[in-house]
Motif scaffolding. Structure first.
Motif, mmCIF file in Angstrom:
data_model
loop_
_atom_site.group_PDB
_atom_site.id
_atom_site.type_symbol
_atom_site.label_atom_id
_atom_site.label_comp_id
_atom_site.label_asym_id
_atom_site.label_seq_id
_atom_site.Cartn_x
_atom_site.Cartn_y
_atom_site.Cartn_z
ATOM 1 N N ILE A 23 0.844 -1.210 0.000
ATOM 2 C CA ILE A 23 0.000 0.000 0.000
ATOM 3 C C ILE A 23 0.874 1.253 0.000
ATOM 4 O O ILE A 23 0.601 2.211 -0.720
ATOM 5 C CB ILE A 23 -0.971 -0.021 1.201
ATOM 6 N N ALA A 24 1.942 1.238 0.784
ATOM 7 C CA ALA A 24 2.853 2.395 0.825
ATOM 8 C C ALA A 24 3.496 2.632 -0.540
ATOM 9 O O ALA A 24 3.621 3.782 -0.990
ATOM 10 C CB ALA A 24 3.921 2.183 1.894
ATOM 11 N N ILE A 25 3.890 1.569 -1.230
ATOM 12 C CA ILE A 25 4.490 1.707 -2.559
ATOM 13 C C ILE A 25 3.477 2.279 -3.541
ATOM 14 O O ILE A 25 3.801 3.181 -4.332
ATOM 15 C CB ILE A 25 5.049 0.349 -3.052
ATOM 16 N N LEU A 26 2.247 1.804 -3.502
ATOM 17 C CA LEU A 26 1.203 2.323 -4.397
ATOM 18 C C LEU A 26 0.942 3.808 -4.147
ATOM 19 O O LEU A 26 0.814 4.592 -5.095
ATOM 20 C CB LEU A 26 -0.089 1.523 -4.233
ATOM 21 N N ILE A 27 0.871 4.203 -2.895
ATOM 22 C CA ILE A 27 0.654 5.617 -2.565
ATOM 23 C C ILE A 27 1.832 6.462 -3.036
ATOM 24 O O ILE A 27 1.650 7.533 -3.623
ATOM 25 C CB ILE A 27 0.408 5.787 -1.049
ATOM 26 N N PHE A 28 3.048 5.981 -2.841
ATOM 27 C CA PHE A 28 4.238 6.710 -3.294
ATOM 28 C C PHE A 28 4.220 6.897 -4.807
ATOM 29 O O PHE A 28 4.480 7.993 -5.318
ATOM 30 C CB PHE A 28 5.505 5.976 -2.853
ATOM 31 N N LEU A 29 3.920 5.839 -5.548
ATOM 32 C CA LEU A 29 3.876 5.927 -7.010
ATOM 33 C C LEU A 29 2.788 6.890 -7.478
ATOM 34 O O LEU A 29 2.991 7.673 -8.411
ATOM 35 C CB LEU A 29 3.662 4.543 -7.625
ATOM 36 N N TRP A 30 1.640 6.845 -6.840
ATOM 37 C CA TRP A 30 0.535 7.731 -7.214
ATOM 38 C C TRP A 30 0.905 9.199 -6.969
ATOM 39 O O TRP A 30 0.687 10.052 -7.816
ATOM 40 C CB TRP A 30 -0.716 7.356 -6.424
ATOM 41 N N ILE A 31 1.498 9.495 -5.819
ATOM 42 C CA ILE A 31 1.877 10.874 -5.484
ATOM 43 C C ILE A 31 2.985 11.364 -6.418
ATOM 44 O O ILE A 31 2.937 12.500 -6.904
ATOM 45 C CB ILE A 31 2.310 10.973 -4.003
ATOM 46 N N SER A 32 3.976 10.523 -6.701
ATOM 47 C CA SER A 32 5.062 10.973 -7.575
ATOM 48 C C SER A 32 4.558 11.213 -8.996
ATOM 49 O O SER A 32 4.979 12.164 -9.652
ATOM 50 C CB SER A 32 6.216 9.974 -7.572
ATOM 51 N N HIS A 33 3.626 10.395 -9.465
ATOM 52 C CA HIS A 33 3.044 10.605 -10.802
ATOM 53 C C HIS A 33 2.226 11.898 -10.832
ATOM 54 O O HIS A 33 2.322 12.679 -11.781
ATOM 55 C CB HIS A 33 2.176 9.409 -11.197
ATOM 56 N N SER A 34 1.442 12.135 -9.787
ATOM 57 C CA SER A 34 0.615 13.349 -9.727
ATOM 58 C C SER A 34 1.478 14.600 -9.677
ATOM 59 O O SER A 34 1.188 15.582 -10.355
ATOM 60 C CB SER A 34 -0.299 13.316 -8.503
ATOM 61 N N SER A 35 2.538 14.582 -8.895
ATOM 62 C CA SER A 35 3.385 15.768 -8.792
ATOM 63 C C SER A 35 4.134 16.021 -10.100
ATOM 64 O O SER A 35 4.315 17.169 -10.500
ATOM 65 C CB SER A 35 4.358 15.643 -7.624
ATOM 66 N N LYS A 36 4.547 14.972 -10.792
ATOM 67 C CA LYS A 36 5.213 15.136 -12.084
ATOM 68 C C LYS A 36 4.248 15.747 -13.099
ATOM 69 O O LYS A 36 4.608 16.651 -13.849
ATOM 70 C CB LYS A 36 5.712 13.784 -12.591
ATOM 71 N N GLU A 37 3.003 15.282 -13.091
ATOM 72 C CA GLU A 37 1.991 15.807 -14.008
ATOM 73 C C GLU A 37 1.712 17.280 -13.714
ATOM 74 O O GLU A 37 1.610 18.094 -14.626
ATOM 75 C CB GLU A 37 0.710 14.975 -13.841
ATOM 76 N N GLU A 38 1.602 17.653 -12.449
ATOM 77 C CA GLU A 38 1.351 19.048 -12.085
ATOM 78 C C GLU A 38 2.538 19.934 -12.465
ATOM 79 O O GLU A 38 2.369 21.065 -12.903
ATOM 80 C CB GLU A 38 1.064 19.167 -10.580
ATOM 81 N N THR A 39 3.746 19.415 -12.311
ATOM 82 C CA THR A 39 4.938 20.171 -12.698
ATOM 83 C C THR A 39 4.945 20.423 -14.196
ATOM 84 O O THR A 39 5.257 21.528 -14.653
ATOM 85 C CB THR A 39 6.210 19.404 -12.280
ATOM 86 N N GLN A 40 4.572 19.407 -14.975
ATOM 87 C CA GLN A 40 4.519 19.571 -16.424
ATOM 88 C C GLN A 40 3.452 20.595 -16.815
ATOM 89 O O GLN A 40 3.669 21.428 -17.691
ATOM 90 C CB GLN A 40 4.233 18.232 -17.108
ATOM 91 N N LYS A 41 2.293 20.548 -16.164
ATOM 92 C CA LYS A 41 1.237 21.512 -16.472
ATOM 93 C C LYS A 41 1.683 22.928 -16.125
ATOM 94 O O LYS A 41 1.404 23.868 -16.865
ATOM 95 C CB LYS A 41 -0.045 21.157 -15.716
ATOM 96 N N SER A 42 2.379 23.086 -15.011
ATOM 97 C CA SER A 42 2.874 24.407 -14.624
ATOM 98 C C SER A 42 3.881 24.929 -15.645
ATOM 99 O O SER A 42 3.877 26.104 -15.997
ATOM 100 C CB SER A 42 3.528 24.353 -13.246
#
Length: 159
Positions: A23-42
């Protein structure tokens, strides 16, 4: 009679720890993907804002012809404008029209707009023209293509 035995303490502990790690690995992957996507949008917004600085338009004609509005818009820069959003506002209502096809570099276009929501008379009608740009990869990273309104480059006229 057979005795039923439960899972040993060691096996249950291993299962709980394994589940928690998964569960911790899944949450980490989800957060890192979301932050990368937000950085690209910015970054894409920054690129669009930089390009919008190079946009400049001028209303060359704004007049009435019956229940139609004749509008001329000139692109004053060496950057294609993908489309124009035209906001028509009078005392009774507001209507937004989109002029497709855009305006090429240093080109002037003439359009006839027929308001469908505004009630005549059109005296005192405020016209606001907002340029729209479309960017594509590799200029932007979060999608293959995206459009932006250059709101700070809008021009106005009153009939």
């Amino acid at each position: 009679m057979k005795q039923k035995r439960g899972i040993s303490d060691l096996v249950s502990t291993v299962l709980l720890v394994s589940s928690a790690i998964a569960i911790a690995i899944l949450i980490f992957l989800w957060i890192s993907h979301s932050s990368k996507e937000e950085t690209q949008k910015s970054a894409d917004i920054g690129v669009a804002e930089q390009i919008c600085k190079d946009i400049e338009i001028k209303i060359t004609q704004a007049s009435l012809s019956g229940n139609s509005i004749l509008l001329g818009v000139e692109n004053l820069q060496n950057r294609k404008i993908t489309a124009l959003r035209v906001r028509l506002e009078n005392a009774n209502n507001v209507e937004v029209k989109k002029i497709e096809g855009g305006v090429d570099e240093y080109e002037t276009i003439h359009e006839t707009l027929i308001p469908t929501k505004l009630i005549p008379p059109f005296n005192g009608l405020k016209i606001k023209v907002i340029p729209e740009i479309t960017l594509q990869s590799p200029d932007i990273k979060s999608a293959e293509a995206g459009w932006w309104l250059c709101s700070n480059k809008a021009v106005e006229a009153t009939l």
